[in-house]
Design a protein around this motif. Structure first.
Motif, mmCIF file in Angstrom:
data_model
loop_
_atom_site.group_PDB
_atom_site.id
_atom_site.type_symbol
_atom_site.label_atom_id
_atom_site.label_comp_id
_atom_site.label_asym_id
_atom_site.label_seq_id
_atom_site.Cartn_x
_atom_site.Cartn_y
_atom_site.Cartn_z
ATOM 1 N N ASP A 141 -2.824 52.434 45.034
ATOM 2 C CA ASP A 141 -1.926 53.092 45.989
ATOM 3 C C ASP A 141 -1.843 54.584 45.693
ATOM 4 O O ASP A 141 -2.433 55.069 44.724
ATOM 5 N N ILE A 179 2.604 54.930 37.169
ATOM 6 C CA ILE A 179 3.508 54.423 36.125
ATOM 7 C C ILE A 179 3.329 55.308 34.897
ATOM 8 O O ILE A 179 2.179 55.561 34.478
ATOM 9 N N GLY A 235 13.453 44.846 44.427
ATOM 10 C CA GLY A 235 12.605 43.985 43.579
ATOM 11 C C GLY A 235 13.433 43.250 42.531
ATOM 12 O O GLY A 235 14.558 43.631 42.230
ATOM 13 N N GLY A 242 12.050 42.534 39.444
ATOM 14 C CA GLY A 242 11.525 42.882 38.117
ATOM 15 C C GLY A 242 10.740 41.725 37.515
ATOM 16 O O GLY A 242 10.324 41.761 36.360
HETATM 17 P P1 ADP Z 1 9.805 44.352 41.153
HETATM 18 O O1 ADP Z 1 10.186 43.039 41.727
HETATM 19 O O2 ADP Z 1 10.878 45.149 40.667
HETATM 20 O O3 ADP Z 1 8.790 45.063 41.932
HETATM 21 P P2 ADP Z 1 7.618 43.913 39.414
HETATM 22 O O4 ADP Z 1 7.525 43.051 38.210
HETATM 23 O O5 ADP Z 1 6.738 43.577 40.534
HETATM 24 O O6 ADP Z 1 9.101 43.904 39.789
HETATM 25 O O7 ADP Z 1 7.359 45.344 38.937
HETATM 26 C C1 ADP Z 1 7.940 45.823 37.757
HETATM 27 C C2 ADP Z 1 8.109 47.313 37.835
HETATM 28 O O8 ADP Z 1 6.839 47.962 37.765
HETATM 29 C C3 ADP Z 1 8.679 47.776 39.122
HETATM 30 O O9 ADP Z 1 10.075 47.764 39.061
HETATM 31 C C4 ADP Z 1 8.173 49.160 39.253
HETATM 32 O O10 ADP Z 1 8.997 50.057 38.516
HETATM 33 C C5 ADP Z 1 6.841 49.109 38.557
HETATM 34 N N1 ADP Z 1 5.763 49.014 39.565
HETATM 35 C C6 ADP Z 1 5.195 47.899 40.013
HETATM 36 N N2 ADP Z 1 4.212 48.172 40.890
HETATM 37 C C7 ADP Z 1 4.177 49.502 40.997
HETATM 38 C C8 ADP Z 1 3.382 50.437 41.765
HETATM 39 N N3 ADP Z 1 2.410 50.010 42.589
HETATM 40 N N4 ADP Z 1 3.630 51.780 41.636
HETATM 41 C C9 ADP Z 1 4.567 52.180 40.811
HETATM 42 N N5 ADP Z 1 5.344 51.359 40.068
HETATM 43 C C10 ADP Z 1 5.168 50.054 40.158
#
Ligand code: ADP
Length: 975
Positions: free
Chosen positions: A520, A525, A550, A552
């Motif tokens: 994306d 991160i 989300g 997490g």
């Molecule tokens: P959530 O349900 O909060 O999305 P995830 O486990 O899917 O939980 O993701 C954990 C964390 O990783 C997210 O809260 C976010 O901070 C980070 N994250 C996930 N995917 C991305 C992304 N594509 N770009 C930036 N940060 C991301």
């Protein structure tokens, strides 16, 4: 000077010889004395008889009266008797003497006082031995009175030298006989001493071998005499001692293996505080580098808390368990418990150490998790409560009310999502989500996810670009789970990247693996948090993350799902900004089928496999095929019956086709039985091993197993030998050969030595063909079902049809673990009760820890074939999977493929037609379409088909019996 040590043989010989000489000497002396006396007596009585005869003759010639006439008569009779004849007148004058001249008679001494004459006068017969004054030699005399006018006594004398000569002749003959007897006795004693000393030497050799630790029993018998009895008794005691020592060594090895394999640390200290045992786990836990067994424990374990604990127990107290950290490692926690050995400190102290670091960590994780969950739930709950309270206030206007209700609805959805994700993680943690693996086309899978989320992306005016490499591959995956994982990544990309950005979903093969990535244009991160985003409840920016709603838990679920597939998922930041998540899975080379939608898992191959005709190497009148596979190829063996002689032949199929058939053994007395067939197997050393059945008593249906080996590819064979030594005329058959680790040969067979039950026995031979053992695996099994054996990475495993007390005949397996056969366990409790043998054995194959068993059963009078898989070397089996289509006659075989699936062959029997069939069955239960290898003719009841895998080919062999029998073969190319 070293003293010369007389050998046992010399001593024995000398003793026997001395005894013989003494016996012969005494016998000789006794014999000689007796003989001498007898000869003497004989000569004397002959002389007396001759004297009487002479007297009789003289008595009849009374007319002779003058001295010259008498002298002539004396000479005549003397000549006749070849002795000295003397006529003596009443007054003692000699009137005739055959040894004297006539002229000398008158000058001869008067014989009246000769002792023999005096005795003749008084007793009628006189005998004497003395030197003759007249003829000057030692003489034996006999005199008798005579009725004659001029002669009163007739005396006959023979020289004693004649007597001596006769006695000497007798003595010489006796001496010669004794000499010959002595030579004969000496030779016999010598031969006997050689034989005895040979046996003593053999016994000594065996004893020396035992002394060196080799307790293999000698092949030779010891004989039936006392020496043999003593040797046998000693041999038995040595074997018994050896067995017990072996048992002890095994027990010790087992205990050491248990202790070594324990995760708990174990330390044993004796009553005087000396270290007796420290296992590896204890060394590691307490970081002990220099363990001195036998020294005071405090010198090795310099941890005051442990020293105190041990001292307490030695003093007879029962201290509580204590927690401590190993030296220089405060992050770890160890729980130490000490207790008296065997219930009393007199026997020492056992100290057990548990590393509870992980438990503590798990406990911490659990507490964090509960705190996180509570926190995650509290936020929406607080919001809901607040808005509910606000709603209940009277002064809220309709617009606020609508807004509050919307917020309550969003928060409820968020809680719902959280609970759903938590439940899914709990299911994954508990292993409740199992994989339903099928071949999936990555393109279709990616497109399905993108279609699914198209509207969500559109809402944020984002563009989703899909790039599938033209050579992208099929992956073996659970499509629904892979879909969930990929969807989660795309949802995150949509959520965390700005509006009007582009999301790129790619699929491409990389290093033999199939990768799917989602990139994306979002914030990415922070580098230091990259490794943590897959943790539960981990959020990069808590304040920012709350907005997107989300939980997490999404990435934690993705990681779990992908690892369940044996794949990996990772994240990186793109050079131009944004995050890139990549999933990598194993690709499979061949396209079997694609998956159009994740909701409909696809079946695997449904196209029957092609069957290639093959020219069988077996000639006319061949039957009883068996196939064995080795690294070099597949060996087909069979029996050929020509003019009453049965020949065991074999041919090996290698890359260049079938080899010219060779014979192993040819005899009239080879047993032929359609289900109990011989075999020829190639060991990894290249040596061929064959087994066949030798009739011992056809009337009693008794036969022995015979084996032979060949080092030259079957041109010459060793003399036959047998794995069983019970010596009973009973059944020994249905054997299976297998190569155990270390190029040892194992053989398994059904044994009828006990008249009551058929037992399953196994034996093994080392590389030199010395038999290592012979043991019962089970003492009551089905009487005539072929057995099966295979070797897993954990050791040999055997399968057989068991026979319970209530005549249940299900398939059981036993494994060879720690030098013993484990208690047999059922592959599956079919519950088939049958008062007789169905002649239908199991088939078994192993590849490392993968095992497949196929078998036939008919508990409800409906015959079916089944296969069951094990992935722990046969310790446990998954539920059985049905193999046949409508019904089966069994006679199954099985081959394992490298993906863990099995090819199973069976006889299908439906609508009165029988056919040999094969199909692929996966562990998941998925079955390929069935392939008919061959229709089986009218005489299908005498064919026990066999199957073996050679590379990418499956070889089949069966007996066709329309006009005489003949072994046929066919080949099926694997998909
Ligand atoms: P959530 O349900 O909060 O999305 P995830 O486990 O899917 O939980 O993701 C954990 C964390 O990783 C997210 O809260 C976010 O901070 C980070 N994250 C996930 N995917 C991305 C992304 N594509 N770009 C930036 N940060 C991301």
């Amino acid at each position: 000077m070293t003293p010369v040590r007389a050998t046992f043989q010399t001593q024995f010989f000398l003793a026997a010889l001395t005894a013989t000489i003494l016996a012969l000497g005494v016998a000789g002396i006794l014999f000689a004395t007796t003989m001498r006396r007898q000869v003497d007596d004989q000569i004397e009585s002959t002389l007396v008889a001759e004297t009487r005869l002479a007297a009789e003759l003289v008595g009849r010639s009374a007319a002779l009266s003058t001295i010259p006439e008498l002298q002539d008569e004396a000479i005549r009779i003397g000549d006749l008797l070849r002795a000295r004849v003397t006529f003596i007148a009443e007054d003692g004058r000699v009137v005739g003497d055959s040894f004297e001249k006539l002229a000398d008679l008158s000058s001869m001494e008067n014989h009246a006082q000769r002792p023999e004459v005096i005795a003749a006068r008084t007793d009628g017969v006189g005998r004497a031995r003395r030197s003759s004054a007249s003829v000057k030699m030692d003489m034996l005399y006999a005199a008798v009175p005579v009725k004659h006018p001029a002669i009163a006594f007739v005396r006959v004398a023979v020289p004693l030298t004649d007597v001596g000569h006769q006695v000497q002749t007798v003595l010489t003959a006796t001496g010669t006989a004794l000499g010959l007897a002595l030579v004969g006795a000496a030779s016999i004693a010598w031969l006997f001493s050689i034989r005895i000393s040979q046996r003593v030497r053999i016994i000594a050799q065996v004893a020396r071998r035992y002394e060196s630790g080799d307790l293999t029993p000698p092949h030779l018998g010891f004989g039936d005499d006392e020496l043999g009895t003593v040797a046998r008794a000693l041999d038995q005691s040595v074997q018994e001692v050896g067995r017990r020592l072996g048992e002890q060594a095994r027990d010790r090895a087992r205990m050491e293996a248990i202790l070594a394999g324990m995760v708990e640390g174990v330390i044993v200290v004796d009553a005087r505080g000396r270290l007796q045992l420290v296992n590896d786990a204890a060394r590691l836990m307490l970081k002990l580098t220099d363990v001195a067994i036998g020294r005071q424990y405090a010198e090795t374990i310099r941890i005051p808390a442990i020293a105190e604990l041990v001292a307490e127990v030695l003093l007879g107290h029962r201290p509580e368990a204590l927690q401590l950290s190993p030296p220089r490692d405060p992050s770890r926690a160890i729980m130490a418990r000490a207790a008296p050995a065997a219930g009393s400190a007199e026997h020492g102290v056992i100290l057990v150490l548990h590393d509870i670091t992980d438990l503590r960590r798990a406990d911490q994780i659990r507490r964090d998790f509960v705190a996180n969950v509570s926190h995650e739930l509290r936020t929406p709950l607080t919001a809901i409560r607040g808005y509910v309270e606000a709603l209940s206030e009277d002064d809220t206007n309709a617009e606020d009310r609508k807004r509050f209700l919307e917020i309550i609805g969003r928060q409820t959805q968020r809680m719902e999502r959280l609970v759903k994700d938590l439940l899914r993680l709990a299911r994954l943690d508990a292993g409740q989500e199992t994989l339903d693996l099928v071949a999936c086309d990555t393109r279709l899978l990616v497109e399905a996810v993108v279609d699914d989320l198209g509207s969500a992306a559109e809402e944020r005016r984002q563009r989703v670009e899909v790039q599938i490499a033209p050579d992208s591959r099929i992956v073996r995956a659970d499509p629904a789970k892979l879909h969930d994982a990929l969807r989660n990544l795309v949802v995150n990309a949509i959520t965390y990247s700005p509006e009007e950005s582009t999301i790129l979903v790619e699929a491409a093969p990389v290093d033999g693996r199939m990768t799917m990535s989602v990139s994306d244009e979002g914030p990415g991160i922070p580098e230091e948090q990259l490794s943590r985003v897959f943790e539960r409840f981990y959020r990069v920016d808590k304040s920012r993350a709350r907005d997107p709603g989300g939980t997490g838990l999404g990435l934690a679920i993705v990681k779990h799902l992908i690892e369940l597939h044996g794949g990996t998922v990772r994240v990186e930041n793109r050079p131009g900004g944004g995050a890139k998540f990549t999933i990598a899975l194993m690709a499979i080379a061949c396209l079997i089928a694609g998956c159009s939608t994740p909701k409909a898992p696809l079946a695997s191959a449904t196209v029957p496999l092609g069957v290639k005709e093959d020219a069988s190497p077996a000639g006319p009148s061949s039957a009883e095929p068996q196939l064995t596979a080795s690294g070099a190829g597949v060996i087909l063996s069979w029996l050929e019956n020509v003019n009453g002689d049965t020949t065991l032949r074999f041919s090996e199929r290698t890359a260049s086709g079938w080899s010219a058939p060779r014979a192993v053994v040819s005899k009239r007395s080879l047993l032929t039985n359609w289900a109990d067939v011989p075999s020829v197997m190639r060991m990894s050393t290249g040596t061929l091993v064959a087994h066949w059945l030798q009739e011992t008593d056809p009337a009693a249906e008794a036969y022995d197993l015979q084996m032979a080996t060949s080092r030259d590819g079957g041109q010459t064979w060793s003399p036959p030998f047998s794995p069983h030594h019970d010596g009973t005329k009973s059944e020994h058959g249905f054997a299976s050969l297998f190569e155990a680790p270390g190029a040892e040969l194992g053989i398994l067979w059904l044994d009828g030595r006990s008249a009551k039950e058929t037992s399953l026995r196994a034996a093994s031979f080392d590389r030199e063909w010395t038999q290592l053992f012979e043991d019962a695996v089970d003492t009551r099994v089905c009487e005539c079902c072929p057995t099966a054996a295979a070797v897993t990475s954990a050791g040999p495993i055997v399968a057989f049809r068991n026979r319970s007390d209530d005549e249940t005949r299900d398939i059981y397996v036993s494994r060879f673990v720690d030098q013993t056969w484990t208690e047999p366990v059922a592959v599956h409790n079919d519950g088939w009760h049958l008062n007789g043998c169905p002649i239908n054995g199991p088939a078994l194959r192993a590849n490392r820890r993968d095992v497949a068993v196929a078998w036939f059963t008919a508990p409800n009078d409906e015959g079916h074939a089944f296969v069951a898989f094990s992935q722990n070397a046969g310790e446990t089996f998954n539920p059985p999977i049905r193999v046949d289509e409508i019904g089966s006659l069994g006679r199954v075989d099985v081959a394992l493929l490298s993906d863990g699936s099995a090819m199973v062959s069976w006889i299908e029997f439906a609508d009165k037609h029988a056919a040999l069939m094969v199909r692929q069955i996966e562990r998941s239960g998925r079955r390929s379409a069935a392939t008919t290898v061959s229709a089986l003719g009218a005489n299908r009841n005498s064919s026990y088909p066999r199957m073996a895998r050679f590379g990418n080919d499956l070889l089949f062999a069966w007996t066709e019996s329309d006009e005489g029998t003949r072994v046929q073969t066919a080949i099926v190319r694997l998909p």
